[in-house]
Design a protein around this motif. Structure first.
Motif, PDB file in Angstrom:
ATOM      1  N   SER A   1       0.848  -1.191   0.000  1.00 43.47           N
ATOM      2  CA  SER A   1       0.000   0.000   0.000  1.00 43.47           C
ATOM      3  C   SER A   1       0.881   1.238   0.000  1.00 43.47           C
ATOM      4  N   LEU A   2       0.803   2.031  -1.046  1.00 39.51           N
ATOM      5  CA  LEU A   2       1.672   3.203  -1.153  1.00 39.51           C
ATOM      6  C   LEU A   2       1.304   4.277  -0.130  1.00 39.51           C
ATOM      7  N   LEU A   3       0.104   4.230   0.398  1.00 37.28           N
ATOM      8  CA  LEU A   3      -0.280   5.227   1.401  1.00 37.28           C
ATOM      9  C   LEU A   3       0.488   5.044   2.701  1.00 37.28           C
ATOM     10  N   SER A   4       1.215   3.944   2.837  1.00 33.87           N
ATOM     11  CA  SER A   4       2.049   3.757   4.024  1.00 33.87           C
ATOM     12  C   SER A   4       3.219   4.730   4.037  1.00 33.87           C
ATOM     13  N   PHE A   5       3.525   5.345   2.895  1.00 33.88           N
ATOM     14  CA  PHE A   5       4.613   6.316   2.834  1.00 33.88           C
ATOM     15  C   PHE A   5       4.152   7.725   3.206  1.00 33.88           C
ATOM     16  N   GLU A   6       2.854   7.905   3.401  1.00 35.55           N
ATOM     17  CA  GLU A   6       2.312   9.220   3.746  1.00 35.55           C
ATOM     18  C   GLU A   6       2.048   9.273   5.231  1.00 35.55           C
ATOM     19  N   ARG A   7       2.662  10.218   5.920  1.00 35.37           N
ATOM     20  CA  ARG A   7       2.436  10.324   7.359  1.00 35.37           C
ATOM     21  C   ARG A   7       1.193  11.160   7.623  1.00 35.37           C
ATOM     22  N   GLY A   8       0.818  11.194   8.870  1.00 37.00           N
ATOM     23  CA  GLY A   8      -0.370  11.962   9.234  1.00 37.00           C
ATOM     24  C   GLY A   8      -1.618  11.114   9.100  1.00 37.00           C
ATOM     25  N   ASP A   9      -2.743  11.660   9.496  1.00 41.93           N
ATOM     26  CA  ASP A   9      -4.031  10.972   9.449  1.00 41.93           C
ATOM     27  C   ASP A   9      -5.019  11.822   8.670  1.00 41.93           C
ATOM     28  N   ILE A  10      -5.056  11.625   7.351  1.00 44.56           N
ATOM     29  CA  ILE A  10      -5.947  12.398   6.497  1.00 44.56           C
ATOM     30  C   ILE A  10      -7.323  11.749   6.559  1.00 44.56           C
ATOM     31  N   SER A  11      -8.262  12.446   7.151  1.00 45.50           N
ATOM     32  CA  SER A  11      -9.589  11.887   7.382  1.00 45.50           C
ATOM     33  C   SER A  11     -10.278  11.561   6.069  1.00 45.50           C
ATOM     34  N   GLY A  12     -10.798  10.352   5.991  1.00 45.48           N
ATOM     35  CA  GLY A  12     -11.497   9.925   4.787  1.00 45.48           C
ATOM     36  C   GLY A  12     -10.590   9.319   3.737  1.00 45.48           C
ATOM     37  N   VAL A  13      -9.299   9.638   3.786  1.00 44.86           N
ATOM     38  CA  VAL A  13      -8.333   9.079   2.835  1.00 44.86           C
ATOM     39  C   VAL A  13      -7.517   7.990   3.515  1.00 44.86           C
ATOM     40  N   LEU A  14      -6.858   8.350   4.611  1.00 41.10           N
ATOM     41  CA  LEU A  14      -6.043   7.384   5.361  1.00 41.10           C
ATOM     42  C   LEU A  14      -6.791   6.822   6.564  1.00 41.10           C
ATOM     43  N   VAL A  15      -7.699   7.598   7.092  1.00 36.07           N
ATOM     44  CA  VAL A  15      -8.515   7.163   8.236  1.00 36.07           C
ATOM     45  C   VAL A  15      -9.957   7.007   7.755  1.00 36.07           C
ATOM     46  N   PRO A  16     -10.581   5.844   7.987  1.00 34.60           N
ATOM     47  CA  PRO A  16     -11.926   5.593   7.442  1.00 34.60           C
ATOM     48  C   PRO A  16     -12.979   6.567   7.957  1.00 34.60           C
ATOM     49  N   TRP A  17     -13.995   6.746   7.132  1.00 28.32           N
ATOM     50  CA  TRP A  17     -15.197   7.466   7.520  1.00 28.32           C
ATOM     51  C   TRP A  17     -16.347   6.474   7.652  1.00 28.32           C
ATOM     52  N   VAL A  18     -17.307   6.802   8.506  1.00 24.85           N
ATOM     53  CA  VAL A  18     -18.490   5.965   8.720  1.00 24.85           C
ATOM     54  C   VAL A  18     -19.692   6.643   8.069  1.00 24.85           C
ATOM     55  N   TYR A  19     -20.613   5.810   7.552  1.00 22.93           N
ATOM     56  CA  TYR A  19     -21.823   6.311   6.882  1.00 22.93           C
ATOM     57  C   TYR A  19     -23.039   5.604   7.459  1.00 22.93           C
ATOM     58  N   VAL A  20     -24.034   6.371   7.898  1.00 27.68           N
ATOM     59  CA  VAL A  20     -25.265   5.807   8.451  1.00 27.68           C
ATOM     60  C   VAL A  20     -26.412   6.238   7.542  1.00 27.68           C
TER      61      VAL A  20
END
Length: 786
Positions: free
Chosen positions: A249-268
């Motif tokens: 996963s190339l996103l392992s090279f990106e630091r930080g926690d980009i909401s919705g991109v690197l950190v999941p979002w929930v949908y109800v």
């Protein structure tokens, strides 16, 4: 039309059973479902995949495996093996009934057929007062006042708990479809998925003048709202929280926690709540898991026809695009698959049931709606084959002066560095090594991506002429802040231009270097992370040319070795590899976690300063000297660590050192002071999880279900220091007299890595002594036993 709670009160139809305060009563539907006018699209189904248990073990590898056959459809459905059934964390009573989440109001009949905001068609006003609006995918909480609102958006609705939303959603659907008891009186009739879909598109495409279908959607809910639906500690790559860190996963090279991109979002969702046509940020993959509830209906258009979809929508919605040229970035416009099909755009359907995944491919437009109450979770993915799509996205965003979500060049270089390490044999003939080789050599995916980027930057630098000094970029140029072009927001990780005379601290990309200023002489410069010659050499190295590979491998190895000495858990891509921002670089955090046990014990206050309950009680027969009693204290800890899962060995850097071996998936259990109530002891779960190229990641979680306390870091030591700090803070806050603060703790000990029985079990996993650094110390007589 839908009669809202407020209008029902005015008409004397108020229901005394109103439910929780501030929550709308379920609407009474006056205009009913009209099956005779159903508009279900006549389109083909997207493919469905059923991975075996073995295939399901490697998430990234499986995505790469199905890509050739699935990508032409834009979307696909993945049905996990029967044994895959992760617990749904949000069902916990404290969350289900106690935590509220925000919603958006959606007028379904206006998602396609509406006029421009400045020339709104006259429509019967809503009884309920409108509030804020939100239409930005990556800024879920961004809102604007009615005075500022210039484009159509989704207004903010009420806040609900999951329990409240489930009841509201169920009553809405029952009212709308007149779901009554069956003939036998014991089962309630419900519409089929085909009937729901046909009605949805009737409303969107041809709603009657008095139709007013208003629904709520809990969309883009950040982690801090409800948290993830997956249980903490799940090590599978199909837990979307782990996906970014997986190998490949190339996103392992990106630091930080980009909401919705690197950190999941929930949908109800509820019946008819909608996610409108869009592509993912940076043209990334996305993966969505439906935790529970009723199905989600998806529509996908392959990335090869993205432009065709945009042209079709512009053709049929000219006024909307004239008012808002970047309408598709707003995620507020739905459009009929039937019309797209008529315009020659291929569209495919996927019906995602509970427990299933939907995967969308790079630049594949997708949209859909919910058939009833459900809860899903989604995050982005980037594999090596995405690189060409990502580069295209960067250029398109630059043309539109829009910021990127991630640094494409950082991901590209990170992949290249890792491939060099594999090609040079630094990792042996491991599966990972062989994986990277598949992307290299001449005309292969990674090599072509680096070469394309080289040619692009080389041409832009040449076009600047001789008016700029070429300078080497500082190692930490963009490590502490984002560097973006002042003219087009282009990411400046690889190159940046500037002027020391008129605009210090301001930079532009090489495309817009001449637009930054008109100074002459030696004031203007271009910063290069790698010279053009170095990048040419990198391409040759990826193609396998021995001399170039040797040069780059030596450079990568040297920096990687330096990074290991400083104990980061990942590459410092500003040196050539990125130090993950989650890990503090202070000496207090990065001290040697294998410090001698006696030294550690001597720093601790006497055991009588603690409330040593049960397993931790020091027997009076022990010598009363501090060293002896501390040893007894630690022996009790060593005996009390319980192994839950031994895990398995990973024969790569960072997964072992001379002090300990860290099996992937290792899980243990130990008692320690409760961080919420240090007057009592509680169990903690310690785990080692895989963060891909960043190596092992350590987590400690309080086991009690009703307490939400988890600690994560790049080392066992750092994890338990965080626990200790929280305990000490609570002790000081309470000013307890019979318990004093603990000055130090040993993370390896608390995980169990200094327990003789656990050491013996882990060592048995490596009978051939492949973990050379660790075994060399053992051969020299080194001992880790307490």
């Amino acid at each position: 039309m839908v009669l809202t709670a407020e209008s029902r009160i005015k008409e004397g139809k108020e229901d005394t059973n109103v439910g929780p305060p501030n929550i709308p009563r379920h609407p009474e539907v006056l205009a009913r479902w009209d099956p005779a006018k159903a508009r279900r699209p006549d389109i083909a189904e997207a493919p469905v995949f059923y991975p075996s248990l073995e295939e399901f073990e490697d998430t990234v590898a499986y995505i790469e495996k199905i890509r050739p056959s699935a990508e032409p459809y834009g979307i696909c459905r993945i049905v996990p093996p029967l044994k895959w059934s992760p617990p749904f964390r949000l069902r916990e009573k404290s969350i289900w009934e106690g935590i509220k989440f925000p919603t958006r109001v959606q007028d379904v009949e206006l998602l396609q057929n509406r006029g421009p905001v400045k020339q709104k068609q006259k429509k019967k006003p809503k009884a309920r007062k409108r509030k804020r609006s939100s239409s930005s995918k990556r800024q879920p909480s961004s809102v604007s006042s009615p005075e500022e609102e210039k484009v159509f958006g989704f207004n903010s609705g009420p806040d609900f708990t999951l329990e409240e939303f489930e009841k509201y959603a169920r009553r809405f659907k029952e009212s709308y479809f007149e779901m009554k008891e069956g003939n036998a009186g014991d089962t309630k009739w419900s519409p089929s998925m085909e009937e729901i879909e046909g009605e949805y598109w009737r409303i969107v495409e041809h709603a009657a003048a008095d139709d007013d279908v208003e629904v709520y959607y809990g969309a883009d809910l950040e982690n801090k709202v409800l948290g993830s639906g997956f249980e903490r500690g799940e090590t599978s790559g199909w837990d979307l929280n782990n996906l970014r860190r997986l190998s490949g996963s190339l996103l392992s090279f990106e630091r930080g926690d980009i909401s919705g991109v690197l950190v999941p979002w929930v949908y109800v969702g509820m019946c008819f709540s909608t996610f409108c046509w869009h592509v993912e940020d940076h043209h990334l993959y996305s993966i969505n898991y439906n935790h529970f509830g009723e199905p989600k209906v998806w529509y996908g258009v392959p990335g090869t026809h993205a432009t065709s979809l945009e042209k079709a929508m512009r053709k049929h919605l000219p006024e909307l695009f004239e008012e808002t040229p970047d309408l598709l970035h707003g995620l507020v416009t739905q459009f009929s698959p039937s019309i797209l099909k008529e315009e020659g755009v291929p569209v495919y359907r996927a019906v995602q049931r509970a427990g299933e995944y939907v995967l969308t491919f790079p630049r594949a437009y997708h949209a859909g709606f919910n058939s009833g109450f459900n809860c899903a979770e989604a995050v982005n993915v980037a594999t090596v084959d995405w690189l060409s799509h990502g580069q295209n996205a960067v250029e398109l965003l630059s043309d539109e002066n829009k910021k990127t979500s991630v640094s494409h060049d950082k991901l590209l270089l990170g992949a290249a560095y890792e491939a060099v390490r594999s090609l040079s044999g630094d990792e042996g003939e491991s599966g990972k090594s062989l994986e990277w080789r598949c992307f290299c050599d001449k005309n292969m995916t990674l090599t072509k991506a680096v070469e394309t980027r080289l040619r692009m930057e080389e041409a832009r630098i040449d076009a600047l002429g001789g008016g700029f000094r070429l300078m080497k970029m500082e190692k930490y140029f963009d490590s502490n802040c984002e560097r973006e072009c002042a003219k087009c927001s282009y990411d400046l990780h690889l190159t940046a231009s500037g002027c020391s005379k008129c605009s210090p601290g301001e930079y532009a990309c090489t495309k817009h270097a001449n637009e930054l200023c008109s100074c002459e002489g030696n004031d203007r410069f271009v910063l290069l992370r790698h010279t053009v010659d170095e990048l040419r050499s990198l391409v040759r190295a990826l193609e396998g040319e021995p001399e170039h590979l040797k040069t780059w491998a030596s450079m990568v190895r040297e920096v990687f070795s330096e990074a290991q000495k400083r104990e980061p858990r990942g590459f410092d891509l500003n040196l050539e590899f990125q130090v993950d921002g989650e890990f503090d670089d202070t000496s207090e955090t990065r001290h040697d976690e294998a410090e001698d046990l006696k030294t550690w014990a001597s720093k601790v206050k006497e055991p009588r300063d603690f409330d040593l309950n049960l397993e931790y009680q020091v027997d009076d027969e022990f010598d009363n000297t501090s060293d002896a009693r501390h040893d007894a204290y630690m022996l009790n800890f060593a005996a009390s660590v319980e192994t839950i899962n031994l895990g398995f060995l990973v024969f790569r850097d960072l997964w072992s050192n001379k002090h300990a071996i860290y099996p992937k998936g290792f899980k243990s259990r130990v008692k320690f002071y409760n961080v919420k109530d240090p007057m009592r002891m509680s169990y903690y779960i310690s785990e080692v999880v895989d963060v891909g190229l960043l190596g092992p990641f350590f987590t400690v979680t309080l086991e009690e279900a009703h307490q939400d306390e988890s600690f994560s870091a790049g080392s066992a030591q750092a994890c338990w220091e965080m626990v200790l700090q929280k305990v000490n803070e609570e002790i000081k806050k309470r000013q307890e007299r019979n318990i004093h603060t603990l000055e130090s703790i040993n993370g390896l000990q608390m995980f169990g890595f200094l327990s003789p029985s656990i050491i013996q079990a882990i060592e048995a996993l490596d009978p051939n002594h492949r973990l050379v650094e660790y075994w060399n110390l053992r051969k020299q007589g080194g001992s880790l036993e307490v």
